[in-house]
Design a protein around this motif. Structure first.
Motif, PDB file in Angstrom:
ATOM      1  N   ALA A  55     -12.230  -5.671 -14.923  1.00  0.00           N
ATOM      2  CA  ALA A  55     -12.068  -6.622 -16.030  1.00  0.00           C
ATOM      3  C   ALA A  55     -13.350  -6.696 -16.854  1.00  0.00           C
ATOM      4  CB  ALA A  55     -11.707  -7.995 -15.485  1.00  0.00           C
ATOM      5  N   MET A  56     -14.499  -6.645 -16.186  1.00  0.00           N
ATOM      6  CA  MET A  56     -15.768  -6.659 -16.912  1.00  0.00           C
ATOM      7  C   MET A  56     -15.931  -5.395 -17.754  1.00  0.00           C
ATOM      8  SD  MET A  56     -18.420  -8.133 -14.065  1.00  0.00           S
ATOM      9  CE  MET A  56     -17.837  -9.299 -12.829  1.00  0.00           C
ATOM     10  N   ALA A  65     -22.416 -11.107 -23.860  1.00  0.00           N
ATOM     11  CA  ALA A  65     -21.399 -11.072 -22.809  1.00  0.00           C
ATOM     12  C   ALA A  65     -21.214  -9.656 -22.266  1.00  0.00           C
ATOM     13  CB  ALA A  65     -20.076 -11.617 -23.349  1.00  0.00           C
ATOM     14  N   ILE A  66     -21.208  -8.679 -23.168  1.00  0.00           N
ATOM     15  CA  ILE A  66     -21.054  -7.280 -22.762  1.00  0.00           C
ATOM     16  C   ILE A  66     -22.200  -6.855 -21.851  1.00  0.00           C
ATOM     17  CG2 ILE A  66     -21.139  -4.895 -23.612  1.00  0.00           C
ATOM     18  CD1 ILE A  66     -19.706  -5.968 -26.153  1.00  0.00           C
ATOM     19  N   THR A  67     -23.411  -7.156 -22.258  1.00  0.00           N
ATOM     20  CA  THR A  67     -24.586  -6.719 -21.510  1.00  0.00           C
ATOM     21  C   THR A  67     -24.612  -7.316 -20.111  1.00  0.00           C
ATOM     22  OG1 THR A  67     -25.808  -6.600 -23.602  1.00  0.00           O
ATOM     23  CG2 THR A  67     -27.100  -6.569 -21.576  1.00  0.00           C
ATOM     24  N   ILE A  68     -24.355  -8.622 -20.020  1.00  0.00           N
ATOM     25  CA  ILE A  68     -24.349  -9.274 -18.711  1.00  0.00           C
ATOM     26  C   ILE A  68     -23.255  -8.681 -17.825  1.00  0.00           C
ATOM     27  CG2 ILE A  68     -23.924 -11.465 -17.536  1.00  0.00           C
ATOM     28  CD1 ILE A  68     -25.209 -12.847 -19.921  1.00  0.00           C
ATOM     29  N   SER A  69     -22.083  -8.474 -18.403  1.00  0.00           N
ATOM     30  CA  SER A  69     -20.964  -7.935 -17.628  1.00  0.00           C
ATOM     31  C   SER A  69     -21.299  -6.579 -17.025  1.00  0.00           C
ATOM     32  CB  SER A  69     -19.719  -7.811 -18.517  1.00  0.00           C
ATOM     33  OG  SER A  69     -19.307  -9.054 -19.017  1.00  0.00           O
ATOM     34  N   LEU A  70     -21.845  -5.692 -17.831  1.00  0.00           N
ATOM     35  CA  LEU A  70     -22.083  -4.331 -17.359  1.00  0.00           C
ATOM     36  C   LEU A  70     -23.317  -4.234 -16.473  1.00  0.00           C
ATOM     37  CD1 LEU A  70     -21.028  -2.306 -20.519  1.00  0.00           C
ATOM     38  CD2 LEU A  70     -19.714  -2.860 -18.461  1.00  0.00           C
ATOM     39  N   LEU A  71     -24.284  -5.104 -16.653  1.00  0.00           N
ATOM     40  CA  LEU A  71     -25.393  -5.164 -15.708  1.00  0.00           C
ATOM     41  C   LEU A  71     -24.906  -5.589 -14.330  1.00  0.00           C
ATOM     42  CD1 LEU A  71     -28.249  -6.745 -17.880  1.00  0.00           C
ATOM     43  CD2 LEU A  71     -28.229  -4.452 -16.877  1.00  0.00           C
ATOM     44  N   VAL A  72     -23.983  -6.539 -14.299  1.00  0.00           N
ATOM     45  CA  VAL A  72     -23.402  -6.970 -13.021  1.00  0.00           C
ATOM     46  C   VAL A  72     -22.583  -5.845 -12.399  1.00  0.00           C
ATOM     47  CG1 VAL A  72     -21.714  -8.529 -11.959  1.00  0.00           C
ATOM     48  CG2 VAL A  72     -23.419  -9.430 -13.553  1.00  0.00           C
ATOM     49  N   VAL A  73     -21.812  -5.136 -13.219  1.00  0.00           N
ATOM     50  CA  VAL A  73     -21.036  -4.005 -12.703  1.00  0.00           C
ATOM     51  C   VAL A  73     -21.955  -2.960 -12.082  1.00  0.00           C
ATOM     52  CG1 VAL A  73     -19.589  -2.043 -13.374  1.00  0.00           C
ATOM     53  CG2 VAL A  73     -19.091  -4.317 -14.262  1.00  0.00           C
ATOM     54  N   TYR A  74     -23.054  -2.679 -12.771  1.00  0.00           N
ATOM     55  CA  TYR A  74     -23.994  -1.685 -12.238  1.00  0.00           C
ATOM     56  C   TYR A  74     -24.619  -2.160 -10.929  1.00  0.00           C
ATOM     57  CZ  TYR A  74     -28.308   0.865 -11.573  1.00  0.00           C
ATOM     58  OH  TYR A  74     -29.338   1.586 -11.014  1.00  0.00           O
TER      59      TYR A  74
END
Length: 273
Positions: free
Chosen positions: A187-188, A223-232
């Motif tokens: 979802a992220m 929002a995009i940056t936080i989401s993908l940093l968490v995914v990584y």
């Protein structure tokens, strides 16, 4: 009923000309287009506006727009299957090597803030769509931070709350994985692509109308940056490490990315002023 020709001319004027010049041209052509006889002799709106545009200011705007668009698209789509090369460059540079996702996002946000503060125009009434889209972005940020909080409370309970599912991609396909963990990360990734499109819409609207639309771009990028940093980070957490628990790593993510969210909210607020 508004004249369709004038509507198209307004769009081209506001896209190609600095805002004060665009408003002057629109005012001149408002009277011209009111006369059906004169309207018949007018060329296409784009051809009318093009000779009025000074090349240097217009090309500078196109360059700024290209930078802002490239930043949000590269980051936003990097988590999808079509953006994998950008993922390797921006987030997963050799699993521990230098990554540039945060820097690229910062470049886009700062460019938007500076450009529209200097060259944009604040209209009297803020569009109702702006707070709605800002609310969507804020909801996404809250969801990502809630994910980090849930992992920090009890990682094992959270990952098993929805049971397991069979993965269908990657080298470990056909093996059971946590449904809640997998679906949250997907979802992220794909939500970021949707936010990227929302952010570009904000850019176009900020150029064509109220500069405060740039706030949508900034918060979507946050929002995009936080989401993908968490995914990584969650993709490479070592659950067997006895020195640092997964809960502790998740707690670190929560504090770190809450800080990034706070900075993004400040820049968003400045864009709205």
């Amino acid at each position: 009923m508004k004249n369709p020709y004038l509507t198209r001319l307004e769009r081209w004027a506001r896209w190609m000309l600095p805002r004060p010049e665009a408003e002057d041209v629109i005012a001149d052509y408002r009277d011209i287009t009111a006369d059906p006889e004169m309207l018949r002799g007018l060329d296409k709106p784009r051809n009318v506006i093009r000779p009025l545009a000074q090349k240097k200011p217009y090309y500078i705007w196109l360059a700024a727009f290209a930078v802002m668009t490239a930043c949000i698209l590269a980051v936003g789509f990097s988590g999808t299957f079509i953006g994998y090369p950008f993922w390797l460059l921006l987030f997963d540079a050799g699993r521990g090597g230098p990554s540039y996702g945060l820097q690229v996002a910062a470049l886009g946000a700062i460019t938007a803030l500076v450009w529209f503060r200097l060259c944009g125009r604040k209209e009297g009434r803020l569009s109702r769509a702006v707070p709605v889209l800002l609310g969507v972005c804020l909801l996404c940020i809250s969801g990502v931070l809630l994910f980090c909080w849930a992992c920090s409370r009890d990682f094992e309970v959270f990952t098993n709350v929805w049971g397991t599912m069979t993965t269908w991609i990657g080298p470990n396909r056909a093996l059971p994985i946590s449904r809640s963990f997998y679906l949250s990360r997907m979802a992220m990734c794909y939500g970021s692509a949707v936010l990227a499109l929302i952010g570009i819409c904000g850019l176009v609207k900020a150029r064509m109308g109220d500069r405060r639309w740039a706030a949508v771009y900034v918060l979507a990028l946050t929002a995009i940056t936080i989401s993908l940093l968490v995914v990584y980070r969650t993709g490479y957490m070592d659950v067997t490490d006895t020195n640092t628990t997964v809960e502790e790593l998740s707690r670190q993510m929560l504090f770190r990315y809450s800080g990034i969210a706070a900075v993004g909210l400040v820049v968003t607020g400045v864009s709205l002023c």
